[in-house]
Design a protein around this motif. Structure first.
Motif, PDB file in Angstrom:
ATOM      1  N   CYS A 111       0.851  -1.193   0.000  1.00 25.20           N
ATOM      2  CA  CYS A 111       0.000   0.000   0.000  1.00 25.20           C
ATOM      3  C   CYS A 111       0.886   1.242   0.000  1.00 25.20           C
ATOM      4  N   SER A 112       0.529   2.224  -0.821  1.00 27.59           N
ATOM      5  CA  SER A 112       1.341   3.443  -0.890  1.00 27.59           C
ATOM      6  C   SER A 112       1.087   4.376   0.293  1.00 27.59           C
ATOM      7  N   HIS A 113       0.007   4.149   1.008  1.00 22.49           N
ATOM      8  CA  HIS A 113      -0.304   4.983   2.171  1.00 22.49           C
ATOM      9  C   HIS A 113       0.536   4.566   3.372  1.00 22.49           C
ATOM     10  N   GLY A 132      -6.142  -7.796   1.282  1.00 23.04           N
ATOM     11  CA  GLY A 132      -7.283  -6.888   1.183  1.00 23.04           C
ATOM     12  C   GLY A 132      -8.442  -7.457   0.396  1.00 23.04           C
ATOM     13  N   ILE A 133      -9.442  -6.637   0.221  1.00 19.92           N
ATOM     14  CA  ILE A 133     -10.665  -7.029  -0.478  1.00 19.92           C
ATOM     15  C   ILE A 133     -10.493  -6.713  -1.963  1.00 19.92           C
ATOM     16  N   TYR A 134     -10.454  -7.768  -2.777  1.00 20.51           N
ATOM     17  CA  TYR A 134     -10.336  -7.617  -4.224  1.00 20.51           C
ATOM     18  C   TYR A 134     -11.738  -7.625  -4.821  1.00 20.51           C
ATOM     19  N   ASP A 135     -12.129  -6.531  -5.440  1.00 19.02           N
ATOM     20  CA  ASP A 135     -13.419  -6.403  -6.111  1.00 19.02           C
ATOM     21  C   ASP A 135     -13.159  -6.490  -7.607  1.00 19.02           C
ATOM     22  N   SER A 136     -13.334  -7.686  -8.148  1.00 24.88           N
ATOM     23  CA  SER A 136     -13.042  -7.912  -9.562  1.00 24.88           C
ATOM     24  C   SER A 136     -13.944  -7.074 -10.465  1.00 24.88           C
ATOM     25  N   GLY A 137     -15.202  -6.927 -10.095  1.00 26.79           N
ATOM     26  CA  GLY A 137     -16.132  -6.143 -10.903  1.00 26.79           C
ATOM     27  C   GLY A 137     -15.710  -4.692 -11.034  1.00 26.79           C
ATOM     28  N   ALA A 138     -15.266  -4.121  -9.920  1.00 25.67           N
ATOM     29  CA  ALA A 138     -14.820  -2.721  -9.927  1.00 25.67           C
ATOM     30  C   ALA A 138     -13.365  -2.590 -10.361  1.00 25.67           C
ATOM     31  N   GLY A 139     -12.637  -3.705 -10.362  1.00 23.62           N
ATOM     32  CA  GLY A 139     -11.221  -3.654 -10.715  1.00 23.62           C
ATOM     33  C   GLY A 139     -10.403  -2.952  -9.655  1.00 23.62           C
ATOM     34  N   SER A 140     -10.716  -3.223  -8.381  1.00 25.19           N
ATOM     35  CA  SER A 140     -10.009  -2.533  -7.301  1.00 25.19           C
ATOM     36  C   SER A 140      -9.620  -3.487  -6.177  1.00 25.19           C
ATOM     37  N   ILE A 141      -8.640  -3.055  -5.406  1.00 26.98           N
ATOM     38  CA  ILE A 141      -8.211  -3.764  -4.197  1.00 26.98           C
ATOM     39  C   ILE A 141      -8.229  -2.750  -3.056  1.00 26.98           C
ATOM     40  N   GLU A 142      -8.758  -3.172  -1.914  1.00 27.05           N
ATOM     41  CA  GLU A 142      -8.832  -2.304  -0.750  1.00 27.05           C
ATOM     42  C   GLU A 142      -7.880  -2.811   0.324  1.00 27.05           C
ATOM     43  N   CYS A 143      -7.026  -1.941   0.803  1.00 29.12           N
ATOM     44  CA  CYS A 143      -6.080  -2.291   1.864  1.00 29.12           C
ATOM     45  C   CYS A 143      -6.856  -2.514   3.161  1.00 29.12           C
ATOM     46  N   VAL A 144      -6.554  -3.602   3.850  1.00 27.66           N
ATOM     47  CA  VAL A 144      -7.267  -3.912   5.088  1.00 27.66           C
ATOM     48  C   VAL A 144      -6.842  -3.014   6.251  1.00 27.66           C
ATOM     49  N   LEU A 145      -5.712  -2.355   6.118  1.00 35.65           N
ATOM     50  CA  LEU A 145      -5.203  -1.565   7.236  1.00 35.65           C
ATOM     51  C   LEU A 145      -6.004  -0.282   7.460  1.00 35.65           C
ATOM     52  N   ARG A 202      -8.189   2.328  -1.382  1.00 36.64           N
ATOM     53  CA  ARG A 202      -8.490   1.480  -2.531  1.00 36.64           C
ATOM     54  C   ARG A 202      -7.662   1.912  -3.729  1.00 36.64           C
ATOM     55  N   PHE A 203      -7.285   0.920  -4.540  1.00 34.81           N
ATOM     56  CA  PHE A 203      -6.451   1.172  -5.716  1.00 34.81           C
ATOM     57  C   PHE A 203      -7.047   0.471  -6.924  1.00 34.81           C
ATOM     58  N   ASP A 204      -6.909   1.113  -8.080  1.00 33.43           N
ATOM     59  CA  ASP A 204      -7.312   0.520  -9.350  1.00 33.43           C
ATOM     60  C   ASP A 204      -6.247  -0.502  -9.733  1.00 33.43           C
ATOM     61  N   ILE A 205      -6.646  -1.746  -9.948  1.00 34.29           N
ATOM     62  CA  ILE A 205      -5.654  -2.786 -10.249  1.00 34.29           C
ATOM     63  C   ILE A 205      -5.050  -2.621 -11.634  1.00 34.29           C
ATOM     64  N   ARG A 206      -5.715  -1.876 -12.516  1.00 35.43           N
ATOM     65  CA  ARG A 206      -5.223  -1.730 -13.890  1.00 35.43           C
ATOM     66  C   ARG A 206      -4.043  -0.790 -13.998  1.00 35.43           C
ATOM     67  N   ASP A 207      -3.992   0.229 -13.119  1.00 35.94           N
ATOM     68  CA  ASP A 207      -2.891   1.193 -13.220  1.00 35.94           C
ATOM     69  C   ASP A 207      -2.294   1.595 -11.863  1.00 35.94           C
ATOM     70  N   GLY A 208      -2.849   1.073 -10.780  1.00 30.62           N
ATOM     71  CA  GLY A 208      -2.294   1.339  -9.454  1.00 30.62           C
ATOM     72  C   GLY A 208      -2.712   2.657  -8.826  1.00 30.62           C
ATOM     73  N   ARG A 209      -3.545   3.449  -9.537  1.00 31.34           N
ATOM     74  CA  ARG A 209      -3.887   4.768  -8.991  1.00 31.34           C
ATOM     75  C   ARG A 209      -4.795   4.631  -7.773  1.00 31.34           C
ATOM     76  N   LEU A 262      -7.891   5.345  -5.369  1.00 29.40           N
ATOM     77  CA  LEU A 262      -9.285   5.672  -5.646  1.00 29.40           C
ATOM     78  C   LEU A 262      -9.943   6.432  -4.500  1.00 29.40           C
ATOM     79  N   CYS A 263      -9.288   6.448  -3.341  1.00 27.83           N
ATOM     80  CA  CYS A 263      -9.849   7.175  -2.199  1.00 27.83           C
ATOM     81  C   CYS A 263      -8.766   7.379  -1.142  1.00 27.83           C
ATOM     82  N   PRO A 264      -8.970   8.373  -0.258  1.00 22.59           N
ATOM     83  CA  PRO A 264      -8.048   8.556   0.855  1.00 22.59           C
ATOM     84  C   PRO A 264      -8.119   7.327   1.772  1.00 22.59           C
ATOM     85  N   PRO A 265      -7.110   7.059   2.543  1.00 24.10           N
ATOM     86  CA  PRO A 265      -5.992   7.935   2.859  1.00 24.10           C
ATOM     87  C   PRO A 265      -4.814   7.848   1.889  1.00 24.10           C
ATOM     88  N   ALA A 266      -4.940   7.090   0.800  1.00 21.73           N
ATOM     89  CA  ALA A 266      -3.842   6.987  -0.164  1.00 21.73           C
ATOM     90  C   ALA A 266      -3.957   8.095  -1.214  1.00 21.73           C
TER      91      ALA A 266
END
Length: 110
Positions: free
Chosen positions: A47-49, A57-70, A74-81, A83-87
């Motif tokens: 996690c970059s945060h 973390g929680i991988y949401d394949s439909g949304a294409g995102s992974i959420e850090c459990v800490l 959340r990050f877009d798995i396609r490009d790593g950007r 998607l929400c704070p705190p990252a």
């Protein structure tokens, strides 16, 4: 730039909606590889945060995102950007190749 690819697994072992972690031994990098409807993506498993693994973390394949459990970043798995704070910084994205029924990735940073 490393030309050494790291074997992830066979394509049959990573089904749509699943993820798998591997260790790039050349650059000592943990990498998480995602199967999103037959498309494969790879991010640094960090996690970059906060320096914490993304793979539990929680991988949401439909949304294409992974959420850090800490802390819930959340990050877009396609490009790593992020998607929400705190990252606010992206996670490193790595190339993936599929050859002869196998999935490969590598840390291609200099």
């Amino acid at each position: 730039m490393s030309e050494n690819w790291t074997f992830v697994c066979s394509t049959a072992e990573l089904l749509p909606g699943e993820l798998k972690t591997v260790w790039d031994e050349v650059n000592a990098t943990p990498i998480v590889v995602f199967n999103r409807d037959g498309d494969f993506y790879a991010l640094e498993d960090r996690c970059s945060h906060e320096d914490f693994e993304l793979s539990p973390g929680i991988y949401d394949s439909g949304a294409g995102s992974i959420e850090c459990v800490l802390h819930g970043a959340r990050f877009d798995i396609r490009d790593g950007r992020p998607l929400c704070p705190p990252a606010y910084s992206a996670v490193a994205k790595f190339p993936v190749k599929v050859a002869d029924g196998a999935i490969w990735t590598r840390d291609d940073r200099d």
